[in-house]
Write a protein that holds these residues in place. Structure first.
Motif, PDB file in Angstrom:
ATOM      1  N   GLY A  33      -2.585  -6.572   1.173  1.00  0.00           N
ATOM      2  CA  GLY A  33      -1.733  -5.507   1.710  1.00  0.00           C
ATOM      3  C   GLY A  33      -2.029  -4.163   1.069  1.00  0.00           C
ATOM      4  O   GLY A  33      -2.092  -3.135   1.755  1.00  0.00           O
TER       5      GLY A  33
ATOM      6  N   GLY B  63      -3.407  -1.252   3.357  1.00  0.00           N
ATOM      7  CA  GLY B  63      -2.483  -0.172   3.729  1.00  0.00           C
ATOM      8  C   GLY B  63      -1.852   0.573   2.587  1.00  0.00           C
ATOM      9  O   GLY B  63      -0.854   1.276   2.805  1.00  0.00           O
TER      10      GLY B  63
ATOM     11  N   LEU C 248      -1.380  -4.806   7.752  1.00  0.00           N
ATOM     12  CA  LEU C 248      -0.237  -4.420   6.917  1.00  0.00           C
ATOM     13  C   LEU C 248       1.075  -4.913   7.527  1.00  0.00           C
ATOM     14  O   LEU C 248       1.932  -5.462   6.831  1.00  0.00           O
ATOM     15  CB  LEU C 248      -0.209  -2.905   6.750  1.00  0.00           C
TER      16      LEU C 248
END
Length: 306
Positions: A135, A139, A235
């Motif tokens: 993640g 993002g 994300l």
């Protein structure tokens, strides 16, 4: 057998969840929910489904490679176990579906909960670490995190399994030198955790492969359902999957999964209805593949009691 009194809270929970889901669909509009599926290339969607099924197979490999002595030659029965554990985890509230893992491990392979529960906890720790790392890579910049903060978070997350591995050895040694039932219980549970570097690295490897395959599929599907790119799709998918790793989990994941997706996608998409529609559709895709895997697993014979 569960009494009527015991069933009532569960029934009320499902009624509340279905009511909220109905209100969300009414607010978004059925046409807005269906429209993205009509524009997706069927072959590309099939590839995404194949990738999801591949992630279930990889998750099975993580289990069989962790218990090579007990599960040798039992890959497909372990796939049945893993698929039903995954389905129960998706459907039942507040992580109660996790109980399927120790129950089935004991029923299929005579592994006691004291042996299987610590391993499940270890798997979940690695799942959380890998999901957070992916993640941040996908993002972190979209969330406005500076390079310095991203670097610190990366280092801390990368060190987490190594620190846990070291603590396991230290605590195991401390408890092994003590007498008493609790100390022996702790030794038994800690003995199930990785006791050598290759076992640690093997579990990390299969965890990374599983999540890279799964999030590739989910990121692409979400990018096709919402006006975002692939990185933002990954994300958003992570936001939904984090709700399946953390303790807060509604019946069927309805509401909590969508909230996780929307929480990370909302800053990137101006229209809330599009975000919610994409989150609901992604959740349906996840549940659909989980049901498909569990349904196929019904054709696999359970191992004979040893």
């Amino acid at each position: 057998m569960i009494s009527r009194k015991g069933r009532l809270p569960s029934m009320l929970g499902w009624v509340a969840v279905l009511l909220l889901l109905g209100l969300a669909i009414a607010w978004v509009g059925p046409a807005r929910l269906i429209a993205p599926w009509l524009s997706i290339d069927p072959w590309a969607l099939l590839v995404a489904m194949v990738l999801m099924m591949a992630s279930y197979l990889i998750r099975t490999l993580r289990i069989t490679r962790y218990f090579p002595d007990r599960l040798a030659g039992h890959f497909w029965s372990a796939f049945r176990l893993s698929s039903w554990h995954n389905l129960m985890n998706n459907l039942l509230p507040m992580r109660s579906g996790e109980l399927a893992f120790p129950v089935l491990m004991q029923r299929y392979y005579r592994l006691s909960p004291l042996e299987s529960m610590p391993v499940l906890f270890w798997f979940r720790l690695l799942d959380l670490q890998v999901v957070l790392l992916i993640g941040l890579a996908a993002g972190g910049h979209l969330l406005g995190l500076s390079t310095g903060i991203l670097g610190v978070l990366f280092v801390l997350l990368l060190l987490t399994p190594i620190v846990a591995y070291g603590l396991r050895h230290w605590l195991h040694g401390v408890l092994a030198r003590r007498d008493g039932r609790l100390a022996q219980l702790g030794v038994t549970m800690l003995s199930s955790l990785p006791d050598r570097p290759m076992r640690l690295m093997g579990t990390l490897f299969w965890t990374w492969v599983n999540w890279l395959v799964k999030l590739t599929a989910l990121g692409w599907v979400l990018a096709a359902l919402a006006p975002v790119g692939f990185a933002a799709g990954v994300l958003g998918a992570i936001g939904g999957d984090l709700t399946t790793v953390l303790p807060v989990h509604a019946p069927g994941g309805f509401g909590t999964y969508e909230a996780g997706v929307a929480l990370l996608l909302a800053p990137l998409v101006d229209e809330p209805r599009k975000v919610l529609a994409a989150a609901v559709n992604l959740h349906l895709f996840v549940l659909g593949t989980a049901l498909l895997a569990a349904g196929l697993a019904l054709f696999i014979r359970r191992p004979s009691p040893r």
